[in-house]
Scaffold this motif. Structure first.
Motif, PDB file in Angstrom:
ATOM      1  N   GLN A  81      -7.290  17.716  -7.080  1.00 42.62           N
ATOM      2  CA  GLN A  81      -6.232  16.834  -6.579  1.00 42.62           C
ATOM      3  C   GLN A  81      -5.926  15.694  -7.541  1.00 42.62           C
ATOM      4  O   GLN A  81      -4.808  15.190  -7.565  1.00 42.62           O
ATOM      5  CB  GLN A  81      -6.621  16.250  -5.217  1.00 42.62           C
ATOM      6  CG  GLN A  81      -6.842  17.291  -4.140  1.00 42.62           C
ATOM      7  CD  GLN A  81      -5.589  18.093  -3.837  1.00 42.62           C
ATOM      8  OE1 GLN A  81      -4.472  17.581  -3.929  1.00 42.62           O
ATOM      9  NE2 GLN A  81      -5.757  19.366  -3.495  1.00 42.62           N
ATOM     10  N   LYS A 124      -0.682   8.860 -10.277  1.00 45.12           N
ATOM     11  CA  LYS A 124      -0.145   9.845  -9.331  1.00 45.12           C
ATOM     12  C   LYS A 124       0.812   9.203  -8.327  1.00 45.12           C
ATOM     13  O   LYS A 124       1.835   9.770  -7.969  1.00 45.12           O
ATOM     14  CB  LYS A 124      -1.318  10.488  -8.590  1.00 45.12           C
ATOM     15  CG  LYS A 124      -0.975  11.732  -7.786  1.00 45.12           C
ATOM     16  CD  LYS A 124      -2.260  12.351  -7.259  1.00 45.12           C
ATOM     17  CE  LYS A 124      -2.000  13.335  -6.143  1.00 45.12           C
ATOM     18  NZ  LYS A 124      -1.284  14.530  -6.561  1.00 45.12           N
ATOM     19  N   PHE A 125       0.483   7.997  -7.862  1.00 46.99           N
ATOM     20  CA  PHE A 125       1.301   7.308  -6.863  1.00 46.99           C
ATOM     21  C   PHE A 125       2.267   6.303  -7.492  1.00 46.99           C
ATOM     22  O   PHE A 125       3.041   5.667  -6.793  1.00 46.99           O
ATOM     23  CB  PHE A 125       0.415   6.619  -5.817  1.00 46.99           C
ATOM     24  CG  PHE A 125      -0.089   7.559  -4.750  1.00 46.99           C
ATOM     25  CD1 PHE A 125      -1.078   8.483  -5.038  1.00 46.99           C
ATOM     26  CD2 PHE A 125       0.453   7.545  -3.461  1.00 46.99           C
ATOM     27  CE1 PHE A 125      -1.535   9.362  -4.064  1.00 46.99           C
ATOM     28  CE2 PHE A 125       0.002   8.425  -2.482  1.00 46.99           C
ATOM     29  CZ  PHE A 125      -0.990   9.328  -2.790  1.00 46.99           C
ATOM     30  N   LEU A 167       0.845  -1.197   0.000  1.00 43.80           N
ATOM     31  CA  LEU A 167       0.000   0.000   0.000  1.00 43.80           C
ATOM     32  C   LEU A 167       0.877   1.243   0.000  1.00 43.80           C
ATOM     33  O   LEU A 167       1.497   1.575   1.009  1.00 43.80           O
ATOM     34  CB  LEU A 167      -0.907   0.007   1.239  1.00 43.80           C
ATOM     35  CG  LEU A 167      -1.766   1.252   1.467  1.00 43.80           C
ATOM     36  CD1 LEU A 167      -2.796   1.441   0.362  1.00 43.80           C
ATOM     37  CD2 LEU A 167      -2.459   1.204   2.834  1.00 43.80           C
ATOM     38  N   SER A 168       0.937   1.939  -1.131  1.00 44.76           N
ATOM     39  CA  SER A 168       1.747   3.153  -1.179  1.00 44.76           C
ATOM     40  C   SER A 168       1.036   4.295  -0.487  1.00 44.76           C
ATOM     41  O   SER A 168       1.647   5.089   0.218  1.00 44.76           O
ATOM     42  CB  SER A 168       2.033   3.536  -2.628  1.00 44.76           C
ATOM     43  OG  SER A 168       2.764   2.505  -3.247  1.00 44.76           O
ATOM     44  N   GLY A 169      -0.256   4.380  -0.699  1.00 43.45           N
ATOM     45  CA  GLY A 169      -1.027   5.460  -0.097  1.00 43.45           C
ATOM     46  C   GLY A 169      -2.198   5.791  -0.973  1.00 43.45           C
ATOM     47  O   GLY A 169      -2.665   4.941  -1.739  1.00 43.45           O
ATOM     48  N   GLY A 170      -2.686   7.041  -0.887  1.00 42.94           N
ATOM     49  CA  GLY A 170      -3.826   7.413  -1.704  1.00 42.94           C
ATOM     50  C   GLY A 170      -4.347   8.773  -1.334  1.00 42.94           C
ATOM     51  O   GLY A 170      -3.735   9.499  -0.559  1.00 42.94           O
ATOM     52  N   VAL A 171      -5.501   9.082  -1.907  1.00 43.31           N
ATOM     53  CA  VAL A 171      -6.067  10.409  -1.713  1.00 43.31           C
ATOM     54  C   VAL A 171      -7.517  10.261  -1.265  1.00 43.31           C
ATOM     55  O   VAL A 171      -8.243   9.411  -1.775  1.00 43.31           O
ATOM     56  CB  VAL A 171      -6.015  11.211  -3.030  1.00 43.31           C
ATOM     57  CG1 VAL A 171      -6.579  12.615  -2.826  1.00 43.31           C
ATOM     58  CG2 VAL A 171      -4.593  11.288  -3.535  1.00 43.31           C
ATOM     59  N   VAL A 172      -7.901  11.079  -0.290  1.00 46.03           N
ATOM     60  CA  VAL A 172      -9.313  11.183   0.075  1.00 46.03           C
ATOM     61  C   VAL A 172      -9.838  12.449  -0.584  1.00 46.03           C
ATOM     62  O   VAL A 172      -9.345  13.540  -0.323  1.00 46.03           O
ATOM     63  CB  VAL A 172      -9.496  11.235   1.602  1.00 46.03           C
ATOM     64  CG1 VAL A 172     -10.951  11.514   1.954  1.00 46.03           C
ATOM     65  CG2 VAL A 172      -9.045   9.920   2.228  1.00 46.03           C
TER      66      VAL A 172
END
Lengths: 417, 417
Positions: free
Chosen positions: B314, B343-344, B299-304
């Motif tokens: 965004q 993006k990630f 899991l690299s991450g993400g955006v809410v």
């Protein structure tokens, strides 16, 4: 006065559901000074239920039954008790009308067996059911009080509070009414709270103060008995003021408030928008805040930077900062808060970084968490946690502490204006 | 054979804790064919406990006690039963050694009253406690079986499974062992599942198949009785195969698997990285996935992107797409997934958008959710949900369904390779 709580329902004996009603009623009876000596669970079996009643009336003054008031042939609580105490069942007009209305509202057709639900003991006090169909009832027979309540907790709980409690008060010969207020605490353990208000806890008789700790919160329930609501409120206000003078900083709300509802309420009142950058919590803080309807006018969004690289790539945190202070640091939490606030163009920014476990992270011990909060044009504030739980307890606590610090932050801002 | 489950502990009668032990034991007894006719809760009071035992032995063949085996003076279960059945308590060497070791490991000092925990009925079968200090015991007296188990569920549950169950089997005169496997379902309701495997459910005697639904999952427990573990496994395998041929698409794992552990396992095995863009779930999907230790390599991450503007600002979702199809659409879910993946810089992207409630969102009914999943170089797949719950149930289900579809997606990918 001694009580026994009797749950009727084979689904309990098959292990399909928990007897949460017994817990709820026990807590409430303790508050009003009625001792509970036994809980009993028996199936939908009239012979065994009869035997249970015979035993119970020999050892308790108040028998509180839950379940078995439904429309099916399995539901035999009323019929069995009526037989035991030698009374007959009569249809209650109010209850029957209510059942009719219920079916009209839902557009379904009422069947003959639904009428059975309106049957009550002749001469019993009917306990209204405002969240379901089966009415409850209370009656005295040969010195024993029988209270019959429905099984579904969402029906039983309001009926117990609004209908059964006044009946029990009248049985206890009390003319007073009872009123409670719950103070919600965060950031203080149950033992520490009890220690700090020990004198108050010991000297109180009316109102009483009852601490209760659940997995995620500590509460104090202040319960006053008085002849009027105004008087009860005055008694509660006085005790609340004393408690606040000792541990007020840890109180975030009352009664139905939750950390997220209180944070959402304060954000809404102050017309502030918010964005968050989350590392170990991975979105949990934002997801909790979004529990509240209407939050979209306050919560713009945010970034989950779970992987370390992403803190640099997605939020422009300087590598030199991470090298100098580490990912789990006050500086990184502040930088995350400032960066996400700018990126999302909000009034407030939040940054959460830490070592959830099971392994240390970037040289910092498991449970070390830094939270950063910043408002536009102000210097960021940071808070350190040293948590001692397992991975997911640490993540949950980090998210809850962020809500708690956000509440304090917003309250301070409100006080300044 | 009829059983009664007797919980001993005043904290239950004060409403401080739930009697979850009764539920656990009832479920397990139902599986092995022992009827539970009563649950009883009594306080730490020897006289009342004595009376409870007298009543219980008159109406049940097996009395299963939980609680009251601790070291304090309140813990009186053993002493009271010993008196009733006319036996004496003797110190059990194995249990005493285990208690000694427990204190040595934890570095604390053992006090005299801890030795009390090693006392067992003379001649009783000692039930080992591998997760705590107090041993359990089982003994027969005048045709009645007494099983004494500790109160804390994390001690009681493994002891019941590993120690008490074989005792009960021997009482039942069975030489077989018992073995269970739990199949975990998602995306199918309990009623629908039971309907589709109705024939299997009705014809099975060994193994038995027991459906169980909790708030977030439906499971089937397959329980086989056999003379050897190999034979039991063969019996279970055969039934599992039959079930999979009917409803296999809804099975995401077995036994201790959760949606997030299974998704994390498949991501890890396939060496894929993932990022997510969440709207109504506001981080809940990522937070659930991050329950799993070691997830940071996947899991690299993400955006809410809670607020609509943020989807454009965004993640660069084109305004024309939102105007044409709306925010709650297959197209938007796909675009969110593709954009966050780019993006990630990850291998897989997830997009979640929908109307959680209480009000419709962008003209779409409450409960409408679109989930997009994309892998690098492939066309995005989208899935539509029409949920019927309240706001936060809808958000939770949207997050869980995303995990479920991700699992299917990763399984398909694995099958292709």
């Amino acid at each position: 006065m001694r009580a026994e709580i009797i749950a009727v329902g084979s689904e309990l004996l098959l292990g399909q559901i928990l007897n949460s009603n017994a817990k709820f009623i026990s807590l409430r009876l303790a508050e009003i000074g009625i001792d509970v000596n036994y809980h009993t669970v028996v199936g939908d079996n009239p012979k065994r239920l009869e035997e249970v009643i015979t035993i119970a009336k020999g050892r308790a003054d108040v028998l509180i039954f839950t379940g078995g008031l439904g429309p099916t042939k399995d539901d035999l609580t009323k019929e069995t008790i009526a037989k035991q105490i030698g009374t007959v069942l009569v249809s209650d007009d109010t209850a029957l009308r209510y059942i009719h209305e219920h079916f009209e509202r839902s557009g379904r057709t009422m069947t003959e067996n639904n009428k059975k639900q309106a049957l009550v003991f002749q001469g019993a006090q009917v306990l209204a059911n405002h969240t379901g169909m089966a009415p409850g009832m209370a009656v005295e027979n040969e010195g024993t009080h029988y209270l019959l309540l429905p099984g579904p907790p969402h029906e039983m709980e309001p009926m117990f509070t609004k209908e059964a409690t006044p009946y029990l008060f009248s049985v206890l010969g009390k003319k007073e009414l009872i009123k409670s207020r719950v103070l919600k605490f965060y950031g203080i353990g149950e033992a520490e709270l009890e220690f700090r208000i020990q004198d108050l806890l010991e000297k109180q008789t009316n109102p009483t103060i009852a601490p209760l700790a659940s997995k995620s919160a500590v509460t104090l329930r202040i319960t006053a008995k008085a002849l009027s609501e105004i008087e009860a409120n005055l008694l509660i206000d006085a005790v609340e003021k004393e408690i606040r003078s000792i541990v007020g900083e840890f109180i975030y709300g009352i009664d139905e408030d939750t950390l997220s509802s209180k944070a959402a309420e304060l954000l809404g009142e102050s017309n502030l928008t918010l964005a968050a950058a989350e590392s170990l919590t991975a979105g949990m803080f934002m997801a909790e805040l979004a529990d509240e309807p209407g939050i979209s006018s306050s919560l713009s969004g945010g970034v989950v930077v779970y992987n370390n690289d992403m803190k640099v790539k997605q939020l422009g945190i300087e590598e030199s900062l991470l090298t100098k202070y580490g990912v789990v640091s006050s500086e990184c939490a502040a930088a995350l808060a400032v960066s996400v606030m700018k990126k999302f163009g909000t009034d407030v920014g939040i940054g959460i970084t830490g070592a959830a476990g099971p392994d240390p992270h970037d040289g910092k011990a498991v449970g070390t968490v830094w939270i950063g909060i910043v408002a536009l044009g102000e210097a960021p504030k940071t808070y350190k946690l040293s948590l001692s739980g397992l991975r997911n307890t640490n993540r949950l606590r980090a998210s809850q502490f962020t809500l708690y610090y956000l509440i304090q932050f917003l309250k301070d801002k409100k006080a300044q204006n």
